[in-house]
Write a protein that holds these residues in place. Structure first.
Motif, short mmCIF file in Angstrom:
data_model
loop_
_atom_site.label_atom_id
_atom_site.label_comp_id
_atom_site.label_asym_id
_atom_site.label_seq_id
_atom_site.Cartn_x
_atom_site.Cartn_y
_atom_site.Cartn_z
N ARG A 156 3.83 1.22 3.68
CA ARG A 156 2.68 2.03 3.27
C ARG A 156 3.07 3.16 2.33
O ARG A 156 2.39 3.41 1.33
CB ARG A 156 1.97 2.61 4.50
CG ARG A 156 0.76 3.49 4.13
CD ARG A 156 0.06 4.03 5.34
NE ARG A 156 -0.60 2.98 6.09
CZ ARG A 156 -0.31 2.65 7.33
NH1 ARG A 156 0.67 3.29 7.97
NH2 ARG A 156 -0.96 1.70 7.95
N MET A 169 -4.44 -0.72 -3.32
CA MET A 169 -3.08 -0.89 -2.86
C MET A 169 -3.02 -1.73 -1.60
O MET A 169 -2.13 -2.58 -1.43
CB MET A 169 -2.45 0.49 -2.62
CG MET A 169 -0.95 0.52 -2.71
SD MET A 169 -0.39 -0.05 -4.31
CE MET A 169 0.10 -1.72 -3.94
N TRP A 205 8.89 5.97 -6.62
CA TRP A 205 7.73 5.08 -6.63
C TRP A 205 6.58 5.65 -7.45
O TRP A 205 5.85 4.90 -8.12
CB TRP A 205 7.28 4.79 -5.20
CG TRP A 205 8.24 3.89 -4.48
CD1 TRP A 205 9.07 4.21 -3.45
CD2 TRP A 205 8.50 2.51 -4.77
NE1 TRP A 205 9.82 3.14 -3.07
CE2 TRP A 205 9.49 2.07 -3.85
CE3 TRP A 205 7.99 1.60 -5.69
CZ2 TRP A 205 9.97 0.77 -3.85
CZ3 TRP A 205 8.47 0.30 -5.69
CH2 TRP A 205 9.45 -0.10 -4.78
N PHE A 227 4.73 -3.36 -10.65
CA PHE A 227 4.36 -4.01 -9.39
C PHE A 227 5.05 -5.37 -9.28
O PHE A 227 5.61 -5.72 -8.24
CB PHE A 227 2.85 -4.17 -9.29
CG PHE A 227 2.40 -4.81 -8.00
CD1 PHE A 227 2.21 -4.03 -6.87
CD2 PHE A 227 2.20 -6.17 -7.90
CE1 PHE A 227 1.84 -4.61 -5.66
CE2 PHE A 227 1.83 -6.76 -6.71
CZ PHE A 227 1.64 -5.98 -5.58
N TRP A 247 3.24 4.51 -5.19
CA TRP A 247 3.07 3.75 -6.43
C TRP A 247 1.62 3.81 -6.90
O TRP A 247 1.35 3.98 -8.09
CB TRP A 247 3.49 2.30 -6.20
CG TRP A 247 3.49 1.46 -7.44
CD1 TRP A 247 4.51 1.30 -8.33
CD2 TRP A 247 2.41 0.64 -7.91
NE1 TRP A 247 4.13 0.44 -9.34
CE2 TRP A 247 2.85 0.02 -9.11
CE3 TRP A 247 1.13 0.37 -7.45
CZ2 TRP A 247 2.05 -0.85 -9.84
CZ3 TRP A 247 0.31 -0.49 -8.18
CH2 TRP A 247 0.78 -1.09 -9.36
N ILE A 264 7.94 -5.52 -1.18
CA ILE A 264 7.05 -5.91 -0.09
C ILE A 264 7.40 -7.32 0.39
O ILE A 264 7.42 -7.59 1.60
CB ILE A 264 5.58 -5.83 -0.53
CG1 ILE A 264 5.21 -4.39 -0.89
CG2 ILE A 264 4.66 -6.35 0.56
CD1 ILE A 264 3.81 -4.24 -1.46
N LEU A 289 7.68 -3.23 -6.86
CA LEU A 289 6.97 -3.07 -5.60
C LEU A 289 6.67 -4.41 -4.94
O LEU A 289 6.87 -4.56 -3.73
CB LEU A 289 5.67 -2.29 -5.82
CG LEU A 289 4.87 -2.00 -4.56
CD1 LEU A 289 5.70 -1.21 -3.55
CD2 LEU A 289 3.58 -1.25 -4.88
N LYS A 335 -1.14 -5.28 -1.13
CA LYS A 335 -0.15 -5.43 -0.06
C LYS A 335 -0.47 -6.63 0.82
O LYS A 335 0.40 -7.44 1.13
CB LYS A 335 -0.12 -4.16 0.80
CG LYS A 335 0.72 -3.04 0.26
CD LYS A 335 0.98 -1.98 1.31
CE LYS A 335 -0.31 -1.34 1.80
NZ LYS A 335 -0.03 -0.25 2.76
N ALA A 350 3.97 1.88 -1.21
CA ALA A 350 2.80 1.37 -1.90
C ALA A 350 1.84 2.50 -2.29
O ALA A 350 1.31 2.51 -3.41
CB ALA A 350 2.08 0.35 -1.02
#
Length: 406
Positions: free
Chosen positions: A188, A301, A116, A134, A194, A142, A138, A305, A191
């Motif tokens: 968490r 972040m 990540w 993202f 990243w 998510i 990512l 999220k 993220a």
């Protein structure tokens, strides 16, 4: 700080009037020559000059390898220490014993963090363009966790196969026990890692501008030259883009740590300008990196999220699918593949993927996979073009220096 920047700009203007063959060079002619050189380099791309681009790319790799070999040769003590540490780690990893359970746990966590963080760095540093990791990695991760959490009424997914694959736990969970905070906690680590990677990726513009300020040189970097032109024409800026860049520069310059934190805490395509500003005005490294790390890895972040989790929560997804079906004429035909895809995901979560894969899933998965392939290929092409242009820049600098010595 502003006074130091003004003095630096005055010194640079004076340096532009350097002596050339016994005469002072006109700064306008120098700028014109730089512009022509830059345009010539920008034409060195694979779709215009494929052979030259590949040749320059290969030669640039050889030059970089030679430079790094020379640097490592002059730091033999560090290289030897690193090799000894690597040998110890390899021996620890290969030798059987009771410690292997800890080794495997550390290996798993290290690979997860490195994956990540690497994606975050690729998102910020692209040698010409960033890979939007993202949107490609990512964000979908998510979203998958969010959809699975509402379907399974739990985030205690079996490990393994999580995070490579998400399936519902065997134990029954009470419906309605999933909260926004439980999903945030589940993703968490991914993220934050990243976000740390994106903060690390913002360091090159800072170091480039800082080195240029300390050495008095003027790097042939487009963003840095744009920054200097913005400083020169700050009072006459009229268009929105110039005023926005000037606002970012003023915020970072005058507010300092909290200005950098504010710029890093929101999705900001102009943050490279903040790094250049901090480097140009010699902002301490830990002030810049600390504010960038807090802003990107923690504040920004969590904003991203929460947005993805809310967007892919169960009732929002159902409403979006229903809205697609309400589109006149083509609504039902568009709605069907999304419904089949969501149903296929539910079957996978409950170990029923062997029942068959609906055609809608194939279509949506195929589209997303091809999008990822196209973006990764474009990213690789941009790296090849950028490195070829770097070698062309070396050639131009060598020719310019030879002309000055004649």
């Amino acid at each position: 700080m502003a006074e130091n920047g003004k003095n630096c700009d005055q010194r640079r203007v004076a340096m532009n009037k350097e002596q050339y063959n016994g005469n002072f060079t006109d700064p306008s002619s120098m700028n014109e020559k730089k512009r022509r050189d830059r345009e010539e380099r920008q034409n060195i791309v694979l779709w215009r000059q494929p052979l030259i681009t590949l040749q320059y790319f290969s030669l640039e790799i050889l030059v970089i390898l030679k430079e790094w070999t020379s640097k490592l040769w002059h730091r033999q003590s560090i290289v030897v220490s690193f090799l000894l540490l690597l040998a110890v780690l390899v021996a620890t990893y290969c030798v059987e014993g009771a410690h292997q359970q800890y080794v495997q746990r550390i290996e798993k966590q290290f690979l997860l963090y490195a994956y990540w963080i690497g994606l975050g760095i690729l998102s910020s540093v692209g040698l010409g363009t960033g890979l939007h990791t993202f949107l490609l990695y990512l964000g979908p991760h998510i979203a998958s966790v969010t959809l699975a959490a509402y379907e399974c009424n739990s985030v205690n997914f079996p490990e393994p196969p999580y995070p490579d694959q998400i399936i519902c736990p065997d134990e029954e969970s009470i419906e309605g026990t999933i909260s926004l905070w439980s999903i945030i906690s589940k993703v968490r680590i991914e993220a934050c890692m990243w976000g740390i990677g994106t903060a690390i990726g913002e360091l090159p513009p800072y170091f480039m501008a800082r080195a240029a300020r300390l050495s008095g040189a003027e790097p042939d970097d487009e963003e840095y030259q744009e920054f200097e032109e913005m400083l020169e024409h700050a009072e006459t800026a009229q268009d929105f883009a110039s005023r926005a860049k000037l606002a970012v520069q003023n915020l970072v310059q005058k507010v300092g740590f909290f200005g950098i934190l504010a710029c890093a805490s929101i999705p900001n395509p102009l943050f490279d300008l903040a790094g250049i500003t901090c480097g140009h005005f010699l902002v301490p490294f830990w002030t810049f990196f600390g504010a960038t790390l807090i802003g990107k890895a923690i504040i920004k972040m969590h904003i991203q999220k929460i947005f993805v989790i809310i967007t892919f929560s169960k009732h929002i997804v159902e409403q979006m699918v229903a809205f697609i079906g309400a589109v006149p004429g083509i609504g039902p035909s568009l709605q069907k593949p999304f419904q089949e895809y969501l149903e296929a995901q539910r079957q996978k979560l409950h170990h029923r993927s062997e029942m068959g894969t609906p055609q809608g899933e194939n279509w949506l998965s195929w589209m997303f996979e091809k999008l990822v392939v196209v973006m990764v290929c474009y990213f690789i092409l941009s790296i090849i073009n950028s490195m070829a242009q770097s070698y062309a820049k070396r050639i131009q600098q060598r020719l310019n220096s030879e002309e000055k010595t004649k």
